[in-house]
Design a protein around this motif. Sequence first.
Motif, PDB file in Angstrom:
ATOM      1  N   PRO A 272     -34.622 -43.911  15.116  1.00 13.47           N
ATOM      2  CA  PRO A 272     -36.086 -43.762  15.070  1.00 13.47           C
ATOM      3  C   PRO A 272     -36.608 -43.203  13.747  1.00 13.47           C
TER       4      PRO A 272
ATOM      5  N   ALA B 238     -46.752 -41.657  22.426  1.00 16.02           N
ATOM      6  CA  ALA B 238     -46.150 -42.729  21.626  1.00 16.02           C
ATOM      7  C   ALA B 238     -47.202 -43.401  20.739  1.00 16.02           C
TER       8      ALA B 238
ATOM      9  N   ARG C   3     -40.605 -46.646  19.010  1.00 20.20           N
ATOM     10  CA  ARG C   3     -39.343 -46.625  19.758  1.00 20.20           C
ATOM     11  C   ARG C   3     -38.898 -48.054  20.086  1.00 20.20           C
TER      12      ARG C   3
ATOM     13  N   GLU D  10     -35.311 -49.597  18.967  1.00 25.33           N
ATOM     14  CA  GLU D  10     -34.352 -50.134  19.928  1.00 25.33           C
ATOM     15  C   GLU D  10     -34.060 -51.609  19.666  1.00 25.33           C
TER      16      GLU D  10
END
Length: 156
Positions: free
Chosen positions: A80, A107, A70, A74
């Motif tokens: 993603p 994650a 992630r 970003e």
Amino acid sequence: MTDSSPVIDLGVAPDRIDATDLLDDIEFLVARVRAIGSLSARHALEPHGLRVRSYAVLSLVCGAVSPTQRDVAEFLFLDPSQVVAVVDELQTLGYVERAQDPRDRRANIIRGTETGQAAYAKAKKSVIATRDETILKNLSQEERQSLTQLLLKVAF
């Protein structure tokens, strides 16, 4: 550039189109620089089996911080799912590995492997050499530093 490196054609000289308002348009100039930079990077990365996007991801994960997928998405303004595809490709090459993020079990953090670190170092040398001989060739070292500082200020 090496003898086998293609010459990057920067297009029409500005003095032939100096009446256009585009030469005062920051967004256009940044977009043009990005296009030229991406073209030169593509040529530099081709012998290394990397694309611009995979090089960018490899650069991030071979640094001191182990970002999550992630974080990468970003930072690079990518969807993603695009990051997953690039990381899958880099993992197949043995350049990266996924690990569970100790801060969030849901994650994955991405780390460059030893092989990935070596591949990144070689690719980075090629990218820098090509960039220095194409897009930045008319700038002094001081101008390059100023440009970097200005772009950082605008980007962040």
